[in-house]
Scaffold this active site. Structure first.
Site: not given
Ligand code: MRU
Length: 368
Positions: A203, A244
């Site tokens: 990501q 999260d």
């Molecule tokens: O697995 P993902 O891509 O949904 O994980 C996202 C994250 O870990 C972000 O850092 C988190 O959601 C914070 S978003 C503002």
């Protein structure tokens, strides 16, 4: 934020007034594609396969998912089914529970014939609120960056390390960790971002680098293991990540690898901040390590990588020795004691129960 000069959110009601449009994040960084969600199942699928991802955006998509379900069938049973199907899509981000809980509690009080309209209105409201929250996070976080900038020579950038994508693509707009960065950049404070690639789904390399690049923010992609080394050499002024789910005591659950960054930051006296909207706080939990469910994702994300070959073709290749077991826990928990501050819409808080409760007394009451 702007993409090639045009302003976008990550999710919006389509012009037909009946479907919802999203930016398909599985296509990044090679293509910018918009896709339509027509049904609640489309919304659930988009969350499950990570066409949309990031805690706040997952919540917003779920709210639209309920609205799409209500347009097809606005009965109490359909409302319950939509909430339970959407709730099952991903386990860790609490914004999903928060948005569905809010949708169910409010829509059950509305007569079925008005529910679809009320559900779309609520989803739009959740999106607008997310943007306002992230802008407030940006203002508070910018003060932290400005304070570091004042200790630097004229023009020398503040070096910020971030993990995963807590950028505008993970929210409706602005991002959480990136809001202070975008605002500082726009306000003339020189910033440079170290972007952890964030294996296994990259990501950082795919999404954070893409959005910072499109916004003109200087950044450098590094492998996940480089952060500690850079901190030892004074190359990181602060870490800002997203989360999260954050407990009432300030433990922070974020993308796998965040904890190791916090350990390295503590060992090197680098401040470790977490930017979060209040819907990411789970007031029912006190012990993040024991209580937060950690999503276990497919081993194929570890054993294979997808990228663009020199010929321009998008290819998926195997990178692990045949026959080896792989494991793929997607999140980890950073204990509150390693967190220098929580950047919220109501200011920068100490990561402890008292500070969080004092900042959000109404949420504490609701969860009691
Ligand atoms: O697995 P993902 O891509 O949904 O994980 C996202 C994250 O870990 C972000 O850092 C988190 O959601 C914070 S978003 C503002």
């Amino acid at each position: 934020m702007k993409v090639d000069g045009k302003k976008y959110r990550t999710i919006w009601l389509a012009k037909d007034g009946e479907s919802v449009e999203i930016i398909d994040q599985t296509k990044f960084p090679y293509a910018f594609e918009i896709t339509k969600l027509h049904t609640m199942e489309d919304a659930a699928h988009a969350i499950r396969v990570m066409q949309v991802r990031g805690a706040p955006l997952i919540g917003a998509t779920a709210a639209y998912g309920v609205a799409l379900a209500m347009r097809a069938d606005s009965s109490d049973d359909a409302l319950d089914t939509a909430c339970s199907v959407l709730l099952e899509t991903r386990p860790t981000a609490i914004n999903l529970h928060w948005a569905l809980d809010r949708a169910r509690k409010s829509l059950i009080q509305v007569a079925p014939e008005y529910r679809a309209v009320a559900a779309f209105t609520l989803a739009n409201e959740i999106c607008d609120e997310d943007i306002a929250i992230n802008m407030a996070i940006g203002m508070h976080g910018m003060e932290l960056i400005a304070a570091v900038a004042r200790t630097k020579r004229e023009g020398e950038p503040v070096n910020i390390l971030t993990h995963c994508n807590a950028g505008w693509l993970a929210t409706v707009d602005w991002g959480t960790a990136t809001a202070p960065i975008y605002m500082s950049h726009e306000g003339g404070i020189p910033v440079h971002v170290w972007v952890d690639e964030t294996r296994p789904r990259n990501q950082g390399a795919f999404l954070t680098a893409w959005e910072l690049g499109h916004h003109g923010v200087p950044h450098t992609v590094i492998v996940d293991n480089a952060g500690g080394h850079l901190m030892q050499h004074g190359e990181v002024d602060m870490v800002i990540t997203g989360t999260d789910r954050t407990t009432a005591t300030g433990d922070v659950c974020n993308k796998i690898g965040t904890y190791l960054k916090a350990l390295a930051a503590r060992d090197n006296n680098v401040p470790f901040y977490v930017a979060l909207p209040s819907p990411t706080i789970d007031f029912s939990l006190s012990d993040g390590i024991r209580e937060i469910p950690i999503e276990e994702r497919s081993g194929e994300e570890v054993s294979h990588m997808t990228g663009r070959s020199r010929s321009g073709a998008i290819e998926t290749i195997s990178i692990v020795a045949d026959g080896s077991e792989v494991a793929n826990p997607a999140f980890d928990v950073t204990p509150a004691r390693l967190v220098s501050g929580l950047i919220t819409e109501r200011g920068v808080l100490s990561a402890n129960r008292q500070a969080i409760a004092e900042a959000f007394p109404e949420r504490v009451k609701l969860s009691a």
